[in-house]
Design an enzyme around this catalytic site. Sequence first.
Site, PDB file in Angstrom:
ATOM      1  N   GLY A 167       0.816  -1.201   0.000  1.00  0.00           N
ATOM      2  CA  GLY A 167       0.000   0.000   0.000  1.00  0.00           C
ATOM      3  C   GLY A 167       0.854   1.258   0.000  1.00  0.00           C
ATOM      4  O   GLY A 167       2.013   1.244  -0.431  1.00  0.00           O
ATOM      5  N   CYS A 168       0.301   2.340   0.503  1.00  0.00           N
ATOM      6  CA  CYS A 168       1.003   3.633   0.524  1.00  0.00           C
ATOM      7  C   CYS A 168       2.286   3.553   1.332  1.00  0.00           C
ATOM      8  O   CYS A 168       2.275   3.124   2.482  1.00  0.00           O
ATOM      9  CB  CYS A 168       0.083   4.698   1.115  1.00  0.00           C
ATOM     10  N   PHE A 169       3.392   3.999   0.743  1.00  0.00           N
ATOM     11  CA  PHE A 169       4.664   3.895   1.462  1.00  0.00           C
ATOM     12  C   PHE A 169       4.753   4.808   2.675  1.00  0.00           C
ATOM     13  O   PHE A 169       5.564   4.574   3.560  1.00  0.00           O
ATOM     14  CB  PHE A 169       5.882   4.065   0.548  1.00  0.00           C
ATOM     15  N   CYS A 214       2.562   4.922   4.963  1.00  0.00           N
ATOM     16  CA  CYS A 214       2.103   4.056   6.057  1.00  0.00           C
ATOM     17  C   CYS A 214       3.164   3.030   6.433  1.00  0.00           C
ATOM     18  O   CYS A 214       3.471   2.841   7.612  1.00  0.00           O
ATOM     19  CB  CYS A 214       0.833   3.323   5.644  1.00  0.00           C
TER      20      CYS A 214
END
Length: 219
Positions: free
Chosen positions: A51-53, A55
């Site tokens: 997912g989003c880096f 996070c």
Amino acid sequence: MKKIIPLILVALFYNCKNQAQTKEEKETIINAKPVEVPLENGKAKAYFASGCFWCVEAIYESVKGVKESISGYSGGHTKKPTYAASNTGKTGHAEAVEIIYDPKIVSFNTLVDVYFASQNVTQVNGQGNDRGSQYRSIIFYQNDEQKQIILKKKETLSKKLNTKIAAEVYPFQKFWIAEDYHQNYERLHPNNSYIRNVSIPRLNRFKAKFPKELLKEIH
């Protein structure tokens, strides 16, 4: 209608062609020989996409033995990818993190546990509302030992949950560091709405179920 049909056929032709190219490129990447990154000043490196880096970077930096987490791109065929290009889903890359860690304190085995404990393991091509191939889950291995660790944990988790685990397993090839403004984003922008509403809650969910003795007291 006669004008529309040829246009549809052309669109389908190019769509199929693009899918075939993507499949071929993906097969090349999956079947490549893994690149092993040597220790540097006693520190090792590992690579994960989930997912989003923003996070993932924060999650790994909460773990004891992790010295630094760097945001970037990996798993694709495009050289020197940018954030804008990655977001099109056409580079083949996923948002990923480079984890710099002390193997005397934390093992690769534990880093894989962190990986699975910090995401929705069944979601394909994304995490939460971040969707697309650029947000897909990938674990990268640098040698056969790491590959076997990953595959065994993935199989065990699949049996435990009685479901398919979405994470792909790739031989590591290259990590492209993301633009400067992405680095340490959660730490530098605590009041950003995405950080408050997505990154921090995801970090807290992870910390609530991971062994406390493996987490830093302050993050």
